[in-house]
Design an enzyme around this catalytic site. Structure first.
Site, short mmCIF file in Angstrom:
data_model
loop_
_atom_site.label_atom_id
_atom_site.label_comp_id
_atom_site.label_asym_id
_atom_site.label_seq_id
_atom_site.Cartn_x
_atom_site.Cartn_y
_atom_site.Cartn_z
N ASP B 88 0.85 -1.18 0.00
CA ASP B 88 0.00 0.00 0.00
C ASP B 88 0.89 1.24 0.00
O ASP B 88 2.11 1.12 -0.11
CB ASP B 88 -0.97 -0.01 1.18
CG ASP B 88 -0.26 0.00 2.53
OD1 ASP B 88 -0.94 -0.26 3.54
OD2 ASP B 88 0.95 0.27 2.58
N SER B 89 0.30 2.40 0.14
CA SER B 89 1.10 3.62 0.01
C SER B 89 2.16 3.73 1.10
O SER B 89 3.27 4.19 0.85
CB SER B 89 0.19 4.85 0.02
OG SER B 89 -0.66 4.80 1.14
#
Lengths: 302, 133
Positions: B88-89
């Site tokens: 994810d980010s």
């Protein structure tokens, strides 16, 4: 801004198209937050049914994920978005599979109403976020929304302050530096991360439009759980002088979901009414209405 | 860049610093088996797969595997997308930090955010390492 977290247990007896419980659109100052815990979805036949909703491109995307768990989560994320949006339609026969999506010029996904069959155009905005163990979808009307969720226990592999110095603003670093207990510091770091992510996602212009070190999010004194956004502007004659612009245009909520995750919600409030920005303390984290546990509809009862 | 061009290919010379990428149907080194008809109009943009050194790609893969706590046998190659591995980010940013530490470079946030695959990271790293010298 009020955030309603919704979920329900629902048993469905239908064999073909599952019946979706219809929903009323959120009010203007409200965000609905739907979430699902992938670990609770175990039935392979149910997952197969869910895959019927996906477009060919979405199916390809699911197949590209490396590993069964990631594939399953990707499938559930698309299912959650499609079924959630479908439920807000007044036409109950609407098929989640016929929803069409497009991206804005910066890549943020939106509903492509023109191309959806049998769907009434709605001023509905949505945003999704997922971690390994939770997938969430936020819905608003008339205002863009950004959602970010993170596992509370998520370990940061780097030193938290080093990370913050690299990516956050000075004010945020200073705030984190005052927290002496490493666990508490890590938690605050994660909360800040979700809030900042939620803002960038609400803005919908990609990361370059709002690099993390150009805006500070801080708790609002005097409110319980309220946060405000202050932008650091570098556009001044004196490079050492940074002007800060704090306005109420962007609203934040930080919630705890399922006792295990932080969820940040950010929406734009064109009315910017400070007084209305309150967190209702009824229930575990305020919202009006049906709050609960996890959203697993279509649990089959075979 | 690891590619060589025959003299009949007329195109803009690209230096390591420019982000434009050249790719052909066949990856890696371009030799004379490039089927090329000079009479056909030359596309204004061609792209090359993986201009980065294998060692860089390997090091990036190792860092990615560590950050995402992947199993040793999980295949991570140049074309691998971080998102396909479940990054994810926050993972992506941690990967960037890991890469910065390992290679002693600093990646501008806008460029770092655009990295989606192992090879893109490797290419950006080599570009930055090259600029340092």
């Amino acid at each position: 801004m009020r955030t309603s977290v919704m979920s329900q247990m629902q048993r469905s007896f239908s064999i073909d198209l599952p019946s979706l419980i219809p929903l009323q659109l959120p009010s203007r100052r409200e965000t609905h937050l739907w979430y699902i815990l992938p670990d609770e979805v175990k039935s392979t036949s149910l997952l197969k049914r869910y895959s019927q909703f996906l477009s060919p491109i979405e199916k390809d995307r699911v197949d590209q994920m490396r590993g069964d768990e990631l594939k399953k989560n990707a499938l559930l994320a698309r299912t959650l978005v499609r079924t959630t949006i479908a439920r807000y339609q007044t036409n109950k026969a609407v098929d989640p599979g016929s929803l069409m999506f497009k991206k804005n010029m910066y890549g943020k996904p939106e509903v492509d109403w023109q191309n959806c069959k049998n769907y009434n155009v709605q001023p509905l905005h949505f945003n999704i976020s997922h971690t390994d163990s939770l997938i969430a979808c936020g819905v608003t009307v008339h205002a863009p929304v950004g959602i970010d969720v993170e596992d509370k226990e998520r370990k940061i592999k780097h030193d938290v302050l080093a990370f913050a110095k690299r990516f956050y603003t000075t004010d945020e670093v200073n705030f984190l530096a005052t927290i002496l207990d490493p666990e508490a510091q890590r938690k605050e770091f994660i909360k800040l991360w979700t809030l900042k992510e939620a803002y960038v996602k609400a803005l919908g212009k990609g990361f370059s439009a709002a690099p993390f070190n150009t805006f500070t999010i801080q708790s609002k004194p005097g409110t319980e759980g309220g946060y405000s956004l202050c932008k650091t502007s570098e556009v001044t004659a004196n490079p050492l002088e940074k002007t800060e612009e704090c306005n109420g245009r962007w609203k934040f909520d930080l919630l705890e979901l399922a006792g295990s995750h932080y969820a940040a919600v950010c929406t734009e409030d064109d009315q910017a009414d400070e007084g209305a920005f309150s967190v209702d303390t009824e229930g575990s984290i305020g919202f009006s209405g049906l709050f609960i546990t996890s959203f697993s509809f279509l649990q089959e009862l075979l | 860049m690891a590619t060589t061009f025959s003299a009949s290919v007329s195109m803009q010379a690209t230096s390591l610093a420019t982000p434009s990428r050249i790719s052909f149907q066949k990856p890696a080194l371009v030799r004379t088996n490039l089927s090329f008809n000079p009479r056909r109009s030359i596309p204004t943009r061609l792209s090359v797969s993986c201009a980065a050194k294998p060692e860089t790609v390997a090091k990036v893969s190792e860092i990615v595997k560590k950050q995402l706590s992947l199993k040793e046998d999980q295949k991570v190659v140049a074309e691998t997308k971080f998102a396909d591995l479940g990054a994810d980010s926050l993972d992506t940013v941690e990967i960037v930090m890991g890469l910065e530490e390992a290679f002693d470079i600093e990646m501008a946030e806008e460029k770092a955010q655009k990295i989606a695959t192992v090879e893109q990271a490797a290419e950006l790293i080599e570009e930055l390492v090259g600029l340092k010298k």
